[in-house]
Write a protein that holds these residues in place. Structure first.
Motif, PDB file in Angstrom:
ATOM      1  N   GLY A  65       0.818  -1.208   0.000  1.00 48.60           N
ATOM      2  CA  GLY A  65       0.000   0.000   0.000  1.00 48.60           C
ATOM      3  C   GLY A  65       0.852   1.258   0.000  1.00 48.60           C
ATOM      4  N   GLY A  66       1.898   1.275   0.823  1.00 44.13           N
ATOM      5  CA  GLY A  66       2.792   2.425   0.860  1.00 44.13           C
ATOM      6  C   GLY A  66       3.487   2.654  -0.470  1.00 44.13           C
ATOM      7  N   THR A  67       3.919   1.580  -1.104  1.00 45.37           N
ATOM      8  CA  THR A  67       4.615   1.695  -2.394  1.00 45.37           C
ATOM      9  C   THR A  67       3.662   2.198  -3.477  1.00 45.37           C
ATOM     10  OG1 THR A  67       6.105  -0.100  -1.763  1.00 45.37           O
ATOM     11  CG2 THR A  67       5.995   0.448  -4.105  1.00 45.37           C
ATOM     12  N   VAL A  68       2.461   1.643  -3.534  1.00 44.96           N
ATOM     13  CA  VAL A  68       1.491   2.077  -4.553  1.00 44.96           C
ATOM     14  C   VAL A  68       1.104   3.540  -4.324  1.00 44.96           C
ATOM     15  CG1 VAL A  68      -0.827   1.699  -5.486  1.00 44.96           C
ATOM     16  CG2 VAL A  68       0.670  -0.250  -5.045  1.00 44.96           C
ATOM     17  N   ARG A  69       0.962   3.941  -3.084  1.00 45.68           N
ATOM     18  CA  ARG A  69       0.641   5.349  -2.801  1.00 45.68           C
ATOM     19  C   ARG A  69       1.809   6.272  -3.184  1.00 45.68           C
ATOM     20  NH1 ARG A  69      -2.022   2.430   1.183  1.00 45.68           N
ATOM     21  NH2 ARG A  69      -4.275   2.747   1.131  1.00 45.68           N
ATOM     22  N   MET A  70       3.051   5.797  -3.029  1.00 39.60           N
ATOM     23  CA  MET A  70       4.208   6.586  -3.490  1.00 39.60           C
ATOM     24  C   MET A  70       4.184   6.717  -5.003  1.00 39.60           C
ATOM     25  SD  MET A  70       7.417   5.766  -0.875  1.00 39.60           S
ATOM     26  CE  MET A  70       8.178   4.690  -2.012  1.00 39.60           C
ATOM     27  N   ILE A  71       3.834   5.639  -5.705  1.00 39.67           N
ATOM     28  CA  ILE A  71       3.711   5.704  -7.173  1.00 39.67           C
ATOM     29  C   ILE A  71       2.654   6.742  -7.545  1.00 39.67           C
ATOM     30  CG2 ILE A  71       2.955   4.435  -9.221  1.00 39.67           C
ATOM     31  CD1 ILE A  71       4.156   1.882  -7.822  1.00 39.67           C
ATOM     32  N   GLN A  72       1.514   6.674  -6.869  1.00 36.77           N
ATOM     33  CA  GLN A  72       0.425   7.608  -7.143  1.00 36.77           C
ATOM     34  C   GLN A  72       0.878   9.063  -6.911  1.00 36.77           C
ATOM     35  OE1 GLN A  72      -2.861   7.440  -4.353  1.00 36.77           O
ATOM     36  NE2 GLN A  72      -4.341   7.890  -5.987  1.00 36.77           N
ATOM     37  N   ALA A  73       1.563   9.314  -5.809  1.00 38.82           N
ATOM     38  CA  ALA A  73       2.016  10.672  -5.492  1.00 38.82           C
ATOM     39  C   ALA A  73       3.064  11.161  -6.496  1.00 38.82           C
ATOM     40  CB  ALA A  73       2.580  10.723  -4.072  1.00 38.82           C
ATOM     41  N   GLU A  74       4.039  10.318  -6.820  1.00 39.72           N
ATOM     42  CA  GLU A  74       5.073  10.712  -7.802  1.00 39.72           C
ATOM     43  C   GLU A  74       4.446  11.051  -9.147  1.00 39.72           C
ATOM     44  OE1 GLU A  74       8.401  11.298  -7.999  1.00 39.72           O
ATOM     45  OE2 GLU A  74       8.521  11.081  -5.834  1.00 39.72           O
TER      46      GLU A  74
END
Length: 186
Positions: free
Chosen positions: A134-143
């Motif tokens: 979840g943290g990684t996917v949210r980082m992808i979304q933010a980037e």
């Protein structure tokens, strides 16, 4: 299943089109709610794969000729050309990461997940693994959303990490669902 019977989309509701080598698109399922109204009919993407990380809610997911009920957290990986669709309950949402096949080929060498088969994992496995994914996917979304300088260098490795987290969850879910070995005496 006759593959030619299903529509091909760029992103859901938009006709398929040629993709740039490094094409990447990130959006939520709810961003297209006015198009699908909770029912994404069976379709495929001819030149891109997708990671769909369900953050809340529930529904029914279809891949090729199989159907599963799901509730968040759930994650899927769909290689290009795989027929898929879903029906969701109100309030259900996911982050969808779409990656051109050409970009995915470069990411593949850094991913622990085989990228030629669909994967669907529904709320099984260690909580810590789900939190990392979840943290990684949210980082992808933010980037993707922020589009800051260097995002094109940061996003591919993050996608490889997300795919590797999916591989870990997949291995763990198989370990959880596999029956214990039975030894028969003779």
């Amino acid at each position: 299943m006759a593959q030619s019977l299903f529509p091909e989309f760029f992103v859901y509701g938009e006709p398929a089109r040629a993709l740039d080598v490094g094409f990447l698109h990130v959006e939520t399922v709810q961003a297209r709610a006015s198009v699908h109204r909770g029912q994404v009919l069976a379709h495929k993407h001819p030149q891109m794969a997708q990671i769909t990380f369900w953050t809340n809610g529930s529904g029914v997911y279809r891949i090729e000729d199989k159907t599963w009920s799901f509730s968040a957290p759930t994650v899927s990986f769909m290689p290009s050309g795989v027929v898929h669709g879903f029906d969701i309950e109100p309030g259900t949402d996911a982050i969808v990461v779409s990656v051109a096949d050409a970009a995915l080929a470069a990411i593949a060498e850094h991913s622990a997940l085989p990228l030629d088969q669909p994967v669907l994992i529904t709320a099984r496995g260690e909580e810590a693994l789900w939190q990392r994914l979840g943290g990684t996917v949210r980082m992808i979304q933010a980037e993707y959303a922020e589009a800051q300088a260097g995002a094109e260098k940061i996003l591919p490795p993050l996608i490889a990490v997300a795919l590797s987290h999916i591989a870990r969850l997949d291995a763990q879910s198989h370990a959880i669902t596999m029956p214990a070995a039975v030894v028969l005496g003779g």
